[in-house]
Scaffold this active site. Structure first.
Site, PDB file in Angstrom:
ATOM      1  N   ARG A   1      15.755  50.018  -8.660  1.00 27.33           N
ATOM      2  CA  ARG A   1      16.597  48.822  -8.662  1.00 27.33           C
ATOM      3  C   ARG A   1      18.062  49.230  -8.620  1.00 27.33           C
ATOM      4  O   ARG A   1      18.482  50.136  -9.347  1.00 27.33           O
ATOM      5  CB  ARG A   1      16.317  47.972  -9.909  1.00 27.33           C
TER       6      ARG A   1
ATOM      7  N   SER B   1       7.360  41.095 -19.011  1.00 28.87           N
ATOM      8  CA  SER B   1       7.323  39.679 -18.648  1.00 28.87           C
ATOM      9  C   SER B   1       6.030  39.434 -17.885  1.00 28.87           C
ATOM     10  O   SER B   1       5.459  40.355 -17.294  1.00 28.87           O
ATOM     11  CB  SER B   1       8.529  39.283 -17.792  1.00 28.87           C
TER      12      SER B   1
ATOM     13  N   ARG C   1      11.895  51.369 -21.250  1.00 31.52           N
ATOM     14  CA  ARG C   1      12.252  50.452 -22.338  1.00 31.52           C
ATOM     15  C   ARG C   1      11.310  50.600 -23.533  1.00 31.52           C
ATOM     16  O   ARG C   1      11.723  50.423 -24.683  1.00 31.52           O
ATOM     17  CB  ARG C   1      12.287  49.017 -21.835  1.00 31.52           C
TER      18      ARG C   1
ATOM     19  N   ARG D   1      18.857  49.915 -18.659  1.00 31.93           N
ATOM     20  CA  ARG D   1      19.023  49.370 -17.309  1.00 31.93           C
ATOM     21  C   ARG D   1      19.327  50.534 -16.376  1.00 31.93           C
ATOM     22  O   ARG D   1      20.481  50.919 -16.203  1.00 31.93           O
ATOM     23  CB  ARG D   1      20.145  48.331 -17.280  1.00 31.93           C
TER      24      ARG D   1
ATOM     25  N   GLU E   1      14.329  42.693 -23.755  1.00 33.32           N
ATOM     26  CA  GLU E   1      13.142  42.448 -22.931  1.00 33.32           C
ATOM     27  C   GLU E   1      12.449  43.755 -22.562  1.00 33.32           C
ATOM     28  O   GLU E   1      13.080  44.692 -22.100  1.00 33.32           O
ATOM     29  CB  GLU E   1      13.539  41.704 -21.652  1.00 33.32           C
TER      30      GLU E   1
END
Length: 441
Positions: A260, A353, A392, A275, A350
């Protein structure tokens, strides 16, 4: 994308949904375009019918003059038909662009509003731990135990890349196997997926492969893109295929690297591994009938909770508000793990999800199923969910499991894979903050 007929029959509901999700869309223009396109299509078909009828009469002409006149009439009708067809395609291209920009409809129980309207619906089995010593964040802990080399990653690939080292590598591999073992027991088929996918697959899943708003790395001079998640490759696995209803649900778990650009990401909350531009993730994906999809979404959420309860990590679950849903999602739940090193006194961040995308992706990818005894086909529903995003999860483990003596307890569920109970030498066993991971309040 949404069904064209549904949009034409429910433009006000679709417009209201766009407002709730913060998407600008000209539904009036779409209805106008589609109405005009369909009228022109009928006119083109009628001209084609007339041209065919004239063509059949050419052989019945009485003389050359009449024969040429009928040929000329046939040419005129076909040229007019072609002009109409060109207009059909022009109107169709514009209406399809609007259709593709529309988000999925929203579950009636999803909170309406911006990100802040998201509603907490569940907590993990453990509460955030209390520490009797100064808490370090994962970046400092990783440096202390030589687990991550951010500087080396930056030299090789740039900021946002890193090398995992020593027990950092063992933790990532352990997390993969821990998740896989649980998911395979639940009937998921494990796959390792390609790290590259064609643009049409990304578009079908709902990602923007190129352009100023993309978060995707694209390969120059090739219609290939590095995948941001295995949702892309798993979703594309059955593109253009028809499966039998008896095969559904199809449950897949994919291991992939994720890439990403994270354009615009900055700040302390994005520090370290939170991130990054590349990480490893185990992704759940399912193809279901419409009747199965809501239960499958709840199953995905339960599995995510089971995985993080099994790691002994405190977490909460949010029902994501309409304005924070991605375009394909009908409903989405985020699992946020407690990260003691974030902010001044710890914050939730987070880590997973899960979303029900109904038939939004399958329409774009053309994935259908066939019922026994029926001639027609139906679009499947697609669902995705993060089992473990390794980077994470490692943050949450390092920060929640740090001890007063400087060591880090390895979650009990991971010890068979890591091969040790703790990271770092024990200075004094009496200094251990807690005998188990995640001390409850």
């Amino acid at each position: 994308m949404l069904d064209t007929r549904f949009v034409l029959e429910n433009p006000e509901a679709v417009q209201k949904n766009c407002v709730a999700r913060g998407v600008k869309a000209d539904l009036g223009r779409f209805v106008e375009l589609e109405t005009r396109r369909r009228a022109l299509q009928q006119e083109a078909e009628e001209l084609n019918r007339q041209a065919n009828a004239v063509s059949k009469t050419i052989g019945q002409a009485k003389d050359d003059s009449e024969r040429e006149a009928r040929k000329e009439e046939g040419r005129r009708l076909r040229e007019e038909k072609e002009r109409k067809q060109a207009e059909v395609e022009r109107f169709g291209a514009e209406s399809e662009a609007i259709l593709r920009s529309l988000p999925n409809m929203t579950h009636p129980e999803s909170p309406v509003g911006a990100e802040s309207a998201s509603r907490e619906i569940r907590r993990g089995e453990l509460q955030p731990p209390r520490f009797s010593f100064p808490v370090l964040d994962h970046v400092d802990l990783a440096a202390q135990h030589d687990l991550v080399d951010f500087e080396g990653g930056a030299r090789v690939s740039g900021h946002g890349f890193y090398f995992l080292k020593n027990e950092g590598v063992l933790l990532e591999l352990a997390l993969q196997r821990y998740a896989l073992d649980l998911l395979m027991r639940e009937g998921f088929t494990p796959l390792t997926t390609p790290d590259l996918a064609r643009g049409e697959i990304l578009q079908g899943v709902g990602f923007i492969p190129r352009g100023p708003e993309t978060q995707i790395y694209s390969v120059e001079n090739h219609d290939l893109n590095l995948v941001a998640t295995a949702e892309i490759t798993l979703g594309g696995l059955y593109a253009g295929q028809v499966v039998d209803e008896s095969q559904l649900p199809i449950k897949l778990c994919g291991i992939s690297h994720c890439f990403r650009t994270e354009a615009g990401a900055a700040g302390r909350a994005s520090r370290g591994l939170y991130r990054v531009h590349q990480f490893t993730k185990i992704e759940m994906f399912a193809f279901t009938t419409p009747e199965q999809s809501e239960d499958m979404l709840n199953m995905f959420l339960d599995l995510e909770c089971e995985l993080f309860n099994g790691l002994g990590l405190p977490f909460r679950v949010l029902d994501i508000a309409s304005g924070d849903l991605g375009g394909p999602a009908y409903r989405k739940f985020d699992l946020e793990a407690w990260m003691p090193g974030r902010g001044t006194a710890g914050e939730y961040g987070e880590v997973t999800s899960t979303s029900n995308c109904t038939d939004y992706q399958s329409r774009r990818l053309n994935v259908r199923y066939k019922k026994a005894g029926e001639k027609g086909t139906h679009f499947v529903h697609t669902l995705n969910g993060t089992a473990i995003a390794c980077s994470r999860a490692i943050i949450a483990i390092l920060e929640n499991c740090q001890q007063a003596d400087g060591t880090i307890l390895v979650p009990e569920a991971l010890r068979p894979y890591v091969g040790k109970d703790r990271i770092g030498a024990v200075a004094d066993t009496d200094d251990i903050e807690s005998p188990a991971v995640g001390t409850a309040r």
